[in-house]
Design a protein around this motif. Structure first.
Motif, PDB file in Angstrom:
ATOM      1  N   ARG A   5       0.827  -1.209   0.000  1.00 21.02           N
ATOM      2  CA  ARG A   5       0.000   0.000   0.000  1.00 21.02           C
ATOM      3  C   ARG A   5       0.867   1.267   0.000  1.00 21.02           C
ATOM      4  NH1 ARG A   5      -4.807  -1.687  -1.816  1.00 21.02           N
ATOM      5  NH2 ARG A   5      -5.527  -3.537  -0.657  1.00 21.02           N
ATOM      6  N   ALA A   6       0.283   2.330  -0.531  1.00 23.97           N
ATOM      7  CA  ALA A   6       0.995   3.610  -0.620  1.00 23.97           C
ATOM      8  C   ALA A   6       1.497   4.061   0.746  1.00 23.97           C
ATOM      9  CB  ALA A   6       0.090   4.667  -1.245  1.00 23.97           C
ATOM     10  N   GLY A   7       0.695   3.849   1.774  1.00 22.51           N
ATOM     11  CA  GLY A   7       1.056   4.293   3.114  1.00 22.51           C
ATOM     12  C   GLY A   7       2.214   3.537   3.724  1.00 22.51           C
ATOM     13  N   GLU A   8       2.603   2.395   3.108  1.00 19.50           N
ATOM     14  CA  GLU A   8       3.716   1.602   3.622  1.00 19.50           C
ATOM     15  C   GLU A   8       5.060   2.043   3.043  1.00 19.50           C
ATOM     16  OE1 GLU A   8       2.738  -2.366   2.547  1.00 19.50           O
ATOM     17  OE2 GLU A   8       0.966  -2.465   3.823  1.00 19.50           O
ATOM     18  N   ARG A   9       5.047   2.964   2.103  1.00 16.50           N
ATOM     19  CA  ARG A   9       6.302   3.372   1.465  1.00 16.50           C
ATOM     20  C   ARG A   9       7.182   4.141   2.437  1.00 16.50           C
ATOM     21  NH1 ARG A   9       6.382   4.668  -4.505  1.00 16.50           N
ATOM     22  NH2 ARG A   9       5.277   2.915  -5.409  1.00 16.50           N
ATOM     23  N   TYR A  10       8.506   4.031   2.193  1.00 16.60           N
ATOM     24  CA  TYR A  10       9.468   4.780   3.009  1.00 16.60           C
ATOM     25  C   TYR A  10       9.455   6.241   2.559  1.00 16.60           C
ATOM     26  CZ  TYR A  10      11.212  -0.048   3.082  1.00 16.60           C
ATOM     27  OH  TYR A  10      11.322  -1.406   3.149  1.00 16.60           O
ATOM     28  N   ARG A  11       9.391   7.138   3.528  1.00 18.27           N
ATOM     29  CA  ARG A  11       9.404   8.563   3.200  1.00 18.27           C
ATOM     30  C   ARG A  11      10.842   9.069   3.146  1.00 18.27           C
ATOM     31  NH1 ARG A  11       4.874  11.336   2.918  1.00 18.27           N
ATOM     32  NH2 ARG A  11       2.947  10.278   3.525  1.00 18.27           N
ATOM     33  N   GLY A  12      11.140   9.851   2.091  1.00 18.06           N
ATOM     34  CA  GLY A  12      12.482  10.389   1.937  1.00 18.06           C
ATOM     35  C   GLY A  12      12.436  11.775   1.346  1.00 18.06           C
ATOM     36  N   GLY A  13      13.510  12.120   0.646  1.00 23.14           N
ATOM     37  CA  GLY A  13      13.607  13.449   0.073  1.00 23.14           C
ATOM     38  C   GLY A  13      14.082  14.460   1.095  1.00 23.14           C
ATOM     39  N   ASP A  14      13.790  15.719   0.809  1.00 27.18           N
ATOM     40  CA  ASP A  14      14.185  16.829   1.693  1.00 27.18           C
ATOM     41  C   ASP A  14      13.083  17.878   1.623  1.00 27.18           C
ATOM     42  OD1 ASP A  14      15.364  18.814   3.152  1.00 27.18           O
ATOM     43  OD2 ASP A  14      17.177  18.953   1.936  1.00 27.18           O
ATOM     44  N   ILE A  19      11.434  18.884  -1.876  1.00 28.81           N
ATOM     45  CA  ILE A  19      11.501  17.538  -2.441  1.00 28.81           C
ATOM     46  C   ILE A  19      10.873  16.550  -1.462  1.00 28.81           C
ATOM     47  CG2 ILE A  19      12.984  15.678  -3.277  1.00 28.81           C
ATOM     48  CD1 ILE A  19      15.088  17.797  -3.941  1.00 28.81           C
ATOM     49  N   GLU A  20       9.840  15.843  -1.904  1.00 31.67           N
ATOM     50  CA  GLU A  20       9.228  14.787  -1.109  1.00 31.67           C
ATOM     51  C   GLU A  20       9.279  13.492  -1.910  1.00 31.67           C
ATOM     52  OE1 GLU A  20       5.411  15.713   0.492  1.00 31.67           O
ATOM     53  OE2 GLU A  20       5.944  17.794   0.931  1.00 31.67           O
ATOM     54  N   SER A  21       9.760  12.415  -1.283  1.00 29.10           N
ATOM     55  CA  SER A  21       9.947  11.141  -1.973  1.00 29.10           C
ATOM     56  C   SER A  21       9.251  10.025  -1.203  1.00 29.10           C
ATOM     57  CB  SER A  21      11.434  10.803  -2.103  1.00 29.10           C
ATOM     58  OG  SER A  21      12.152  11.842  -2.738  1.00 29.10           O
ATOM     59  N   LEU A  22       8.689   9.085  -1.960  1.00 27.49           N
ATOM     60  CA  LEU A  22       8.121   7.871  -1.389  1.00 27.49           C
ATOM     61  C   LEU A  22       8.770   6.690  -2.097  1.00 27.49           C
ATOM     62  CD1 LEU A  22       4.337   8.854  -1.247  1.00 27.49           C
ATOM     63  CD2 LEU A  22       5.901   8.651   0.689  1.00 27.49           C
ATOM     64  N   HIS A  23       9.386   5.783  -1.341  1.00 28.52           N
ATOM     65  CA  HIS A  23      10.151   4.676  -1.899  1.00 28.52           C
ATOM     66  C   HIS A  23       9.440   3.355  -1.650  1.00 28.52           C
ATOM     67  CE1 HIS A  23      13.361   7.562  -2.377  1.00 28.52           C
ATOM     68  NE2 HIS A  23      13.382   7.800  -1.080  1.00 28.52           N
ATOM     69  N   ALA A  24       9.261   2.560  -2.704  1.00 28.88           N
ATOM     70  CA  ALA A  24       8.608   1.261  -2.578  1.00 28.88           C
ATOM     71  C   ALA A  24       9.576   0.154  -2.182  1.00 28.88           C
ATOM     72  CB  ALA A  24       7.914   0.890  -3.892  1.00 28.88           C
ATOM     73  N   PHE A  25      10.873   0.390  -2.410  1.00 27.62           N
ATOM     74  CA  PHE A  25      11.899  -0.600  -2.100  1.00 27.62           C
ATOM     75  C   PHE A  25      12.944   0.005  -1.171  1.00 27.62           C
ATOM     76  CE2 PHE A  25       9.997  -2.052  -5.995  1.00 27.62           C
ATOM     77  CZ  PHE A  25      10.023  -3.444  -5.931  1.00 27.62           C
ATOM     78  N   SER A  26      13.743  -0.871  -0.564  1.00 29.53           N
ATOM     79  CA  SER A  26      14.867  -0.425   0.246  1.00 29.53           C
ATOM     80  C   SER A  26      15.647   0.635  -0.524  1.00 29.53           C
ATOM     81  CB  SER A  26      15.767  -1.622   0.557  1.00 29.53           C
ATOM     82  OG  SER A  26      16.848  -1.255   1.368  1.00 29.53           O
ATOM     83  N   PHE A  27      15.903   1.783   0.122  1.00 31.54           N
ATOM     84  CA  PHE A  27      16.491   2.904  -0.617  1.00 31.54           C
ATOM     85  C   PHE A  27      17.235   3.813   0.343  1.00 31.54           C
ATOM     86  CE2 PHE A  27      16.742   6.737  -3.144  1.00 31.54           C
ATOM     87  CZ  PHE A  27      16.798   6.269  -4.456  1.00 31.54           C
ATOM     88  N   GLY A  28      18.505   4.066   0.047  1.00 32.51           N
ATOM     89  CA  GLY A  28      19.284   4.997   0.853  1.00 32.51           C
ATOM     90  C   GLY A  28      19.297   4.609   2.319  1.00 32.51           C
ATOM     91  N   PRO A  29      18.923   5.528   3.212  1.00 30.33           N
ATOM     92  CA  PRO A  29      18.950   5.218   4.646  1.00 30.33           C
ATOM     93  C   PRO A  29      17.875   4.222   5.064  1.00 30.33           C
ATOM     94  CG  PRO A  29      17.972   7.371   4.293  1.00 30.33           C
ATOM     95  CD  PRO A  29      18.510   6.922   2.962  1.00 30.33           C
ATOM     96  N   HIS A  30      16.884   3.976   4.181  1.00 30.52           N
ATOM     97  CA  HIS A  30      15.808   3.028   4.495  1.00 30.52           C
ATOM     98  C   HIS A  30      16.224   1.639   4.016  1.00 30.52           C
ATOM     99  CE1 HIS A  30      13.312   6.487   5.435  1.00 30.52           C
ATOM    100  NE2 HIS A  30      13.616   7.007   4.259  1.00 30.52           N
ATOM    101  N   ASN A  45      10.126   4.954  -7.147  1.00 28.71           N
ATOM    102  CA  ASN A  45      10.053   6.151  -6.310  1.00 28.71           C
ATOM    103  C   ASN A  45       9.011   7.122  -6.852  1.00 28.71           C
ATOM    104  OD1 ASN A  45      12.321   5.020  -5.052  1.00 28.71           O
ATOM    105  ND2 ASN A  45      13.736   6.234  -6.280  1.00 28.71           N
ATOM    106  N   GLU A  46       8.172   7.621  -5.960  1.00 29.45           N
ATOM    107  CA  GLU A  46       7.290   8.734  -6.323  1.00 29.45           C
ATOM    108  C   GLU A  46       7.943  10.007  -5.818  1.00 29.45           C
ATOM    109  OE1 GLU A  46       3.184  10.526  -4.725  1.00 29.45           O
ATOM    110  OE2 GLU A  46       2.965   8.530  -5.613  1.00 29.45           O
ATOM    111  N   MET A 117      11.476   4.555 -11.910  1.00 27.17           N
ATOM    112  CA  MET A 117      11.675   3.130 -11.667  1.00 27.17           C
ATOM    113  C   MET A 117      13.078   2.738 -12.096  1.00 27.17           C
ATOM    114  SD  MET A 117       7.901   2.382 -13.199  1.00 27.17           S
ATOM    115  CE  MET A 117       8.185   3.759 -14.318  1.00 27.17           C
ATOM    116  N   TRP A 118      13.800   2.070 -11.215  1.00 27.41           N
ATOM    117  CA  TRP A 118      15.153   1.619 -11.501  1.00 27.41           C
ATOM    118  C   TRP A 118      15.142   0.112 -11.705  1.00 27.41           C
ATOM    119  CZ3 TRP A 118      18.956   4.244  -7.493  1.00 27.41           C
ATOM    120  CH2 TRP A 118      18.737   5.639  -7.498  1.00 27.41           C
TER     121      TRP A 118
END
Length: 221
Positions: A5-14, A19-30, A45-46, A117-118
């Motif tokens: 679900r969208a709400g389960e994504r890791y929040r990132g960015g700055d 900049i606001e980022s939502l990550h579906a997979f392990s990413f950076g500090p998450h 990433n959104e 998408m990577w």
């Protein structure tokens, strides 16, 4: 089928810099060792960029990067001399190869939203490459053979059905609207990871159109 679900994504960015980022997979500090990839997809990433915000020049290597703009305009510049503005309906692809640097900015007056998408290539290295397909037609597949993958973009009218590709790995991401997948309701930002997908259909909700990105992948992951 694994529904995220969208709400389960890791929040990132700055957020302080727009900049606001939502990550579906392990990413950076998450870092999540149980959520590193699905098939050849290693990131979905959104990104939301306020006017004037952007990612300063940064490197990539051994990655196929495919971008879908949802709203606004994305300005791209890279170390290979490519410069372009990517708009809704365009598919942008940067093959990082052995190494490339690029800048991504919102130089427009309106907020920018894009899905990036990577994918991991089967073989690392090679020369960087870049292309933009402007205004890709609905149902026209976009191939990324280096990663054993095919992107299907579907814009569904209310109540319309479409097949999920039969594949070793199918990754479904809902951009907008609501869809029904095997009795599961998916909304904006939701995704489904399907192993050995066969004879599955998506159906848009009856109230509004939907837009869906689907990756069809061979057994590379």
């Amino acid at each position: 089928m694994d529904v995220r679900r969208a709400g389960e994504r890791y929040r990132g960015g700055d957020p302080a810099t727009g900049i606001e980022s939502l990550h579906a997979f392990s990413f950076g500090p998450h870092y999540d060792p149980g959520n590193l990839r699905f098939g050849s997809v290693i990131a979905c990433n959104e990104e939301r960029l306020a006017p004037g915000a952007g990612f300063t020049e940064h490197p990539h290597s051994h990655t196929e990067i495919v971008t879908w703009v949802v709203e606004g305009e994305l300005t791209h510049r890279d170390s290979q001399g490519h410069e372009s503005v990517v708009r809704p309906g365009d598919v942008q692809r940067l093959s990082a190869g052995g190494g490339v640097r690029h800048v991504e900015r919102n130089d427009g007056a309106e907020p920018l939203v894009f899905i990036q998408m990577w994918l991991a290539p089967a073989e690392p290295g090679g020369d960087p490459a870049y292309e933009v397909v402007h205004g890709i037609a609905d149902s026209t597949p976009y191939a990324v053979p280096e990663a054993g993958a095919m992107l299907h973009v579907r814009r569904l009218t209310a109540g319309e059905r479409t097949a999920v590709p039969d594949a070793a790995f199918a990754y479904v991401h809902v951009v907008r609207g609501e869809v029904h997948l095997d009795h599961v309701v998916l909304g904006p930002g939701d995704s489904a990871r399907i192993a050995d997908a066969k004879a599955l259909e998506l159906e848009a909700g009856t109230e509004a159109p939907a837009e869906v990105l689907m990756w069809e992948m061979t057994d590379t992951g």
